[in-house]
Design an enzyme around this catalytic site. Structure first.
Site, PDB file in Angstrom:
ATOM      1  N   PRO A  85       0.806  -1.229   0.000  1.00 43.41           N
ATOM      2  CG  PRO A  85      -0.975  -1.594   1.467  1.00 43.41           C
ATOM      3  CD  PRO A  85       0.332  -2.193   1.008  1.00 43.41           C
ATOM      4  CB  CYS A  86       1.382   3.722  -2.590  1.00 47.26           C
ATOM      5  SG  CYS A  86      -0.214   4.086  -3.375  1.00 47.26           S
ATOM      6  CD  GLN A  87      -3.615   3.698  -0.373  1.00 44.63           C
ATOM      7  OE1 GLN A  87      -2.678   2.921  -0.138  1.00 44.63           O
ATOM      8  NE2 GLN A  87      -4.680   3.317  -1.068  1.00 44.63           N
TER       9      GLN A  87
END
Length: 483
Positions: A187-189
């Protein structure tokens, strides 16, 4: 009908029945031409079938068999053919095994299947992304689908107490299937510019301090430590390098490159003596950094992502791979699709994708206000029959489409469309991300809103095809050296 033929018949019906888990009712109506009431009835039948299952029993119950036969025998030939067309196709090979973690809708899986890989486990948290993934990629019989990777990497005992040390490692060893390649678009958030800004605005922590998503990198490392796959390919946003003044990326490099030294972080104690660290391709290259690949080389979209190609250190040393594998050698095509190859003519696009007068006026005024202040905020407009390149498609595209608007000035005779731009359709988004060409259809079983989020969170598929093509010639030798 003999028993073998009957089993084959029921097995085929079972695959058709699964479609009703993945597809939205309205989408099924649109794709098959079945009437809404008929689709509603078949969905109800599917729910009854699932309710009739017995816990921890893999075989069909008598009631399930009856429902399945009722479903199969009740299908007309037309219904059968239309549903059969929606079944996912197998893209897997048999040259090596891989796991697909934080898989989204399968953007990294497709290229590694294409070079001969067989996916044996998929992990994806979002239930709607799972639907799109399952609707497009047919998996082998031994394949597992996991929603939460922490059920494997951070197990608990019967008293809900987290396992640590050797017990934790042993659990991972059993629960995670053996594999040669680990793929993870974690996950990049917690690290993206937009994600960090949003969390700051909400007074929430980001990066590794984000308890839900930021710590998932260490779950990858737990798997690498225990299973020691020869190759791992990790993906994230470009901002991962600069997040927290570069500290985040330094931690990632340190842990992967010196994996055995961080056992206490991963398992609360040192438990292994013979585990290997990983070499990272082009680790110290900076400006330009070949680890950051822009999708613009493959599709008409500016989309930069960081790719960490990791190979187990002992294998690299044995085969001198640090002298052979270089991300600067990533193959780039001489030409790429243009917007004309991706976008439908405006005349063929449903009116619902044209911005409303109110929304277009808002975006126009917003852009004008910031332009007057010398800021670069505003919408991004492209025209179909040009060499334009779009901005990065984001997960928020469903809100107003402002980052990629399609000019419709060619629609002078259409009072609705003339002067107002439109959003891309979800199918056009699938082409912009490189999932399919214009001659193909990507299966989109979910609503437009969900689809926009999924494509905005995905990867440019040809970028990872290039990565897969780069490593593919060495995979057989790498896997043999691991035996």
């Amino acid at each position: 009908m003999n028993q073998q033929a009957k089993n084959l018949h029921l097995n085929e019906a079972l695959h058709l029945f699964e479609l009703f888990d993945w597809w939205y009712p309205q989408k099924l109506v649109e794709e098959t031409g079945l009437k809404a009431d008929r689709v509603k009835y078949l969905i109800k039948l599917r729910k009854e079938f699932k309710t009739a299952a017995k816990e921890n029993q893999s075989k069909l119950t008598i009631e399930q068999t009856y429902i399945l036969e009722n479903f199969s025998q009740g299908l007309s030939f037309h219904e059968y053919k239309k549903l059969q067309e929606l079944l996912p196709t197998s893209v897997d090979g048999n040259k090596f095994l891989f796991v697909d973690l934080f898989a989204g809708i399968g953007g990294i899986r497709k290229p590694f299947s294409k070079v001969g890989g067989k996916c044996v486990l998929t992990c994806e948290w979002d239930e709607y992304a799972q639907k799109t993934y399952k609707a497009n990629w047919q998996s082998c019989e031994e394949h597992q689908f996991v929603s939460d990777i922490k059920t494997i990497t951070q197990p608990k005992d019967q008293d809900d107490t987290p396992l640590t040390g050797k017990k934790q490692a042993n659990y991972i060893a059993k629960a995670m299937p053996d594999h040669d390649v680990l793929l993870a678009g974690f996950p990049c958030q917690p690290f993206s510019i937009a994600g960090v800004s949003k969390k700051n605005a909400l007074n929430r922590v980001h990066g590794f301090d984000c308890p839900d998503q930021g710590q998932l990198f260490f779950d990858i490392c737990r798997i690498l430590m225990v299973k020691q796959p020869p190759v791992a390919v990790l993906e994230n946003v470009k901002n991962l390098k600069s997040h927290n003044n570069g500290t985040t990326f330094q931690v990632i490099k340190e842990v992967i490159s010196n994996l055995p030294d961080h056992q206490e972080t991963l398992f609360s104690k040192k438990i292994f003596k013979d585990k290997q660290a990983y070499w990272i391709a082009n680790l110290n290259d900076d400006k330009p950094d070949p680890k950051i690949i822009d999708g613009i080389h493959y599709v008409p979209q500016h989309r930069e992502r960081i790719v960490l190609l990791c190979i187990r250190a002992d294998i690299v040393k044995k085969l001198d791979l640090d002298k052979k594998i270089d991300l600067r050698d990533i193959p780039k095509p001489q030409s790429r699709p243009t917007l004309k190859d991706i976008l439908e003519p405006n005349t063929k696009v449903d009116d619902k994708y044209t911005l409303t007068p109110k929304l277009w006026q808002y975006l126009y005024n917003y852009a004008a206000k910031h332009k007057a202040k010398g800021n670069g905020f505003g919408y991004g407009m492209v025209t179909r029959n040009t060499t334009d390149v779009t901005r990065t498609l984001s997960a928020r595209y469903y809100k107003d489409g402002s980052e990629i608007l399609i000019n419709q000035d060619d629609m002078k005779t259409d009072k609705l469309k003339c002067g107002r731009p439109r959003r891309m359709t979800p199918q056009e988004c699938s082409r912009l991300m490189g999932f399919v060409s214009k001659d193909e259809e990507f299966k989109i079983p979910v609503s437009d809103t969900r689809a926009y989020k999924q494509f905005g969170n995905s990867v440019v598929v040809p970028v990872f095809q290039a990565v897969a093509d780069l490593i593919s010639p060495y995979l057989t030798t790498i896997i043999k050296s691991n035996e």
